[in-house]
Design a protein around this motif. Sequence first.
Motif, PDB file in Angstrom:
ATOM      1  N   GLU A  39       1.539  -1.011  -0.504  1.00 21.07           N
ATOM      2  CA  GLU A  39       0.120  -0.368  -0.151  1.00 21.07           C
ATOM      3  C   GLU A  39       1.088   0.916   0.039  1.00 21.07           C
ATOM      4  O   GLU A  39       0.593   2.408   0.415  1.00 21.07           O
ATOM      5  CB  GLU A  39      -0.957   0.144   1.398  1.00 21.07           C
ATOM      6  N   ASP A  40       1.994   0.952  -0.664  1.00 27.60           N
ATOM      7  CA  ASP A  40       3.198   2.850  -0.241  1.00 27.60           C
ATOM      8  C   ASP A  40       3.163   2.783  -1.448  1.00 27.60           C
ATOM      9  O   ASP A  40       4.041   3.710  -2.183  1.00 27.60           O
ATOM     10  CB  ASP A  40       4.411   2.226   0.406  1.00 27.60           C
ATOM     11  N   GLY A  41       2.195   2.493  -2.239  1.00 29.90           N
ATOM     12  CA  GLY A  41       2.785   3.504  -3.555  1.00 29.90           C
ATOM     13  C   GLY A  41       3.921   2.229  -4.750  1.00 29.90           C
ATOM     14  O   GLY A  41       4.084   3.548  -5.864  1.00 29.90           O
ATOM     15  N   SER A  42       4.315   2.000  -4.430  1.00 26.26           N
ATOM     16  CA  SER A  42       5.567   1.142  -4.841  1.00 26.26           C
ATOM     17  C   SER A  42       5.552   0.404  -6.442  1.00 26.26           C
ATOM     18  O   SER A  42       6.158  -0.267  -6.663  1.00 26.26           O
ATOM     19  CB  SER A  42       6.495   0.265  -4.061  1.00 26.26           C
ATOM     20  N   LYS A 228      -5.813  -0.008  -4.416  1.00 26.09           N
ATOM     21  CA  LYS A 228      -5.573   0.487  -5.295  1.00 26.09           C
ATOM     22  C   LYS A 228      -6.722  -0.357  -6.690  1.00 26.09           C
ATOM     23  O   LYS A 228      -7.111   0.586  -7.750  1.00 26.09           O
ATOM     24  CB  LYS A 228      -5.094   1.536  -5.766  1.00 26.09           C
ATOM     25  N   LEU A 253      -7.469   3.706  -0.510  1.00 28.13           N
ATOM     26  CA  LEU A 253      -6.476   4.088  -1.870  1.00 28.13           C
ATOM     27  C   LEU A 253      -5.481   5.175  -1.271  1.00 28.13           C
ATOM     28  O   LEU A 253      -5.972   6.591  -0.345  1.00 28.13           O
ATOM     29  CB  LEU A 253      -6.614   4.435  -3.055  1.00 28.13           C
ATOM     30  N   THR A 256      -1.300   9.302  -3.398  1.00 26.29           N
ATOM     31  CA  THR A 256      -0.437   9.861  -4.292  1.00 26.29           C
ATOM     32  C   THR A 256      -1.633   9.201  -4.880  1.00 26.29           C
ATOM     33  O   THR A 256      -1.255   8.623  -6.326  1.00 26.29           O
ATOM     34  CB  THR A 256       0.611   9.072  -4.023  1.00 26.29           C
ATOM     35  N   GLN A 257      -2.813   7.554  -4.720  1.00 24.43           N
ATOM     36  CA  GLN A 257      -3.046   6.643  -5.944  1.00 24.43           C
ATOM     37  C   GLN A 257      -4.842   7.537  -6.622  1.00 24.43           C
ATOM     38  O   GLN A 257      -4.975   7.080  -7.081  1.00 24.43           O
ATOM     39  CB  GLN A 257      -3.640   5.731  -5.248  1.00 24.43           C
TER      40      GLN A 257
END
Length: 288
Positions: A39-42, A228, A253, A256-257
Amino acid sequence: MPTFTALTTLEKKTYAEALGLALEEIDPAPTGVGVFEMEDGSGLWEVGAYFVEDPDEIALALLAAAHNAKPFVVSELPETDWVAHVRRELHPVEAGRFFVYGSHDADKVPTDRVALLIEAAMAFGTGHHGTTKGCLEALERLIVAGETKHNVVDIGCGTAVLALAAAKTWPKPVLASDIDEVAVEVAEANVAANGEAGRVICLEAAGFGHPELAAKAPFDLVFANILKGPLVELAPEISQHTADAGHVILSGLLNTQADDVIAAYEAQGFAVEYRAELGEWTTLTLKK
């Protein structure tokens, strides 16, 4: 009895799922295996396994190499009564008119709030996470705006806290579904504890993949507090099952998502009515 975890990350969902299946075949066998999008956008996927005896670290190293994963990190967890620990740490949550509490805080429930009894359990959604609280606050905004909903569904319901909030707001049956069998059992227990048995119907389903969900559509309010990736994938299906002028409340989310999720739903005919950030998490209220 000690518990051991083995965790690694991969770049692709298909690789992660394949590694998860392979983990189930090693000896000693894990008691559980999980595959999750981080969930860190990576964009990375985490694969984890739990063991009640020392895992074979050589076998884990070979599996990681064979599946293009980082080396497993193996840890021994302390023996802890996690439910008791969580109960001690969790305090009641207020979100608009809603008051989410555990039975250990029953003496703190205000008489002028809508009380939602949610016990610490093996399912997501105690109200303390920014996404769950954000969804409850989004529901509060709809209520204050004078909205009345007659057909509500909570997709990926976890503890069913959102379905319960809707059921206690409008005197209509609410559907709550989750892909996870344990979550459905937890949801049913919470529904009974809140006196809503028969009004909140809990179903095991992936997305809208259940005959009862199809039969009840279109819905005038859809909750989807997941992640997301699934939110984007479900956009066409959610649009198909949402009534014209109906609302969807989305979360799970990171801030940033949010733009990517908004774009996916705008392409399906939704418009953003409200966007709220709570810490690092975003909750969206959209109208079709």
